[in-house]
Design a protein around this motif. Sequence first.
Motif, PDB file in Angstrom:
ATOM      1  N   UNK A  68       0.844  -1.047  -0.461  1.00 43.47           N
ATOM      2  CA  UNK A  68      -0.335   0.155   0.019  1.00 43.47           C
ATOM      3  C   UNK A  68       0.755   1.138   0.067  1.00 43.47           C
ATOM      4  N   UNK A  69       2.118   1.511   0.690  1.00 39.36           N
ATOM      5  CA  UNK A  69       2.663   2.702   1.015  1.00 39.36           C
ATOM      6  C   UNK A  69       4.516   2.597  -0.327  1.00 39.36           C
ATOM      7  N   UNK A  70       5.074   1.786  -0.262  1.00 39.37           N
ATOM      8  CA  UNK A  70       6.200   1.580  -0.710  1.00 39.37           C
ATOM      9  C   UNK A  70       5.980   1.795  -2.143  1.00 39.37           C
ATOM     10  N   UNK A  71       6.158   2.427  -2.644  1.00 36.70           N
ATOM     11  CA  UNK A  71       6.099   2.918  -4.430  1.00 36.70           C
ATOM     12  C   UNK A  71       7.473   2.602  -4.936  1.00 36.70           C
ATOM     13  N   UNK A  72       8.413   2.062  -4.773  1.00 35.82           N
ATOM     14  CA  UNK A  72       9.672   1.586  -4.841  1.00 35.82           C
ATOM     15  C   UNK A  72       9.893   0.327  -5.363  1.00 35.82           C
ATOM     16  N   UNK A  73       7.900  -0.528  -4.399  1.00 35.32           N
ATOM     17  CA  UNK A  73       8.190  -2.098  -4.276  1.00 35.32           C
ATOM     18  C   UNK A  73       7.578  -2.285  -6.400  1.00 35.32           C
ATOM     19  N   UNK A  74       6.447  -1.523  -6.641  1.00 37.25           N
ATOM     20  CA  UNK A  74       6.141  -1.877  -7.801  1.00 37.25           C
ATOM     21  C   UNK A  74       7.074  -1.304  -9.053  1.00 37.25           C
ATOM     22  N   UNK A  75       7.690  -0.371  -8.463  1.00 30.85           N
ATOM     23  CA  UNK A  75       8.864   0.221  -9.477  1.00 30.85           C
ATOM     24  C   UNK A  75      10.123  -0.703 -10.203  1.00 30.85           C
ATOM     25  N   UNK A  76      10.560  -1.680  -8.629  1.00 34.22           N
ATOM     26  CA  UNK A  76      11.420  -2.295  -8.961  1.00 34.22           C
ATOM     27  C   UNK A  76      10.982  -3.849  -9.138  1.00 34.22           C
ATOM     28  N   UNK A  77      10.025  -3.792  -8.499  1.00 37.28           N
ATOM     29  CA  UNK A  77       9.534  -5.037  -9.220  1.00 37.28           C
ATOM     30  C   UNK A  77       9.394  -5.598 -11.207  1.00 37.28           C
ATOM     31  N   UNK A  78       8.140  -3.977 -11.191  1.00 32.16           N
ATOM     32  CA  UNK A  78       8.057  -3.963 -12.558  1.00 32.16           C
ATOM     33  C   UNK A  78       9.894  -3.485 -13.604  1.00 32.16           C
ATOM     34  N   UNK A  79      10.634  -3.108 -13.016  1.00 34.44           N
ATOM     35  CA  UNK A  79      11.787  -3.621 -13.733  1.00 34.44           C
ATOM     36  C   UNK A  79      12.200  -4.889 -13.899  1.00 34.44           C
ATOM     37  N   UNK A  80      12.427  -5.264 -12.702  1.00 33.21           N
ATOM     38  CA  UNK A  80      12.666  -6.740 -13.019  1.00 33.21           C
ATOM     39  C   UNK A  80      11.562  -7.851 -13.768  1.00 33.21           C
ATOM     40  N   UNK A  81      10.801  -7.836 -13.894  1.00 32.52           N
ATOM     41  CA  UNK A  81       9.344  -8.354 -15.111  1.00 32.52           C
ATOM     42  C   UNK A  81       9.765  -7.841 -16.486  1.00 32.52           C
ATOM     43  N   UNK A  82      10.357  -6.378 -16.572  1.00 32.09           N
ATOM     44  CA  UNK A  82      10.534  -6.000 -17.706  1.00 32.09           C
ATOM     45  C   UNK A  82      12.101  -7.061 -18.419  1.00 32.09           C
TER      46      UNK A  82
END
Length: 303
Positions: A68-82
């Motif tokens: 819910x709070x950590x924006x870098x979680x979605x950012x880092x996960x998106x980078x890794x999936x890419x």
Amino acid sequence: MLTDMQGYLHRHRAKWVGFAFILPWILSALWFDLIPFVTNLYLSFTDYSVSTSTPDWLGFENYREILEIDLLFTKSLGNTVYYLVLGVPIRLVVAFAIAVLLNLRIHALGTFRTIFYIPSVVPLVAVSIIFFGMFNARYGIFNQLLILLDLPPVRWLTRPEWIKPAMIIMSTWGFGAQMVIFLAGLQGIPSELYEAAEMDGGSYWHQLFRITIPMVSPVIFFNLIIGIIGGFQVFASAYVLLGPGGGPLNAGLFYVLHIYNNAFSYFRLGYAAALSVVLFLIILFFTVIMVRTSDRWVYYGDT
């Protein structure tokens, strides 16, 4: 009766001898795998850092912050999936293509196999430093090649849109281990299948797609699983090339790098443990999906 007792004692002794041989593996698995995993799982529910003597129990607060709070979680996960979606297939295709070429009967075959395998045993930090120079915007070899082709140079490591492609290019360098596994699978294909295909007028491409690829599909499946697991854990190359922040706009902030920052930069060891548990669940999910769907395209002979 005495003979039966001797046979029983012999089997019983053989069983304990077998246990004695695997005991070092069992102890190492407990000490280096199971105990750290359970400890990490416990710490993921706590607020723990190097400044506190004992962890403070938080329940699911760390996981709530992740979702819910950590924006870098979605950012880092998106980078890794890419990185995974593009990097893993490219690396598999390159490794398979080189393995097919090295499976041909040509002169100095052993030398070529050695040349293509050597890059995979070079330390990753050394490789990262080499590619750091190759990606240099002014004198790097990649931009020199682009200039020779009358194409504009690229700021590989300073433009957010080019950081992940640069990481994918560098990851393709170490395809040697996958190439060797592919080569072993190719050499296990019966030559009679190719002879029968040639007698029926099958072209090289027909043999490749109808014989070679189906016969090595278990090897493709294995390399794919290992590639996905390794792709989720990319760290050293990104850290050396881009630093702990992952470069401009966190474009190269991969998931394990995010875990590292929380653990060793912010000293939030409990939160980093929760991030690692989430990573474990993500890898487990993808692995289960791959295993469950493998019977649709993996060929295991008569089994």
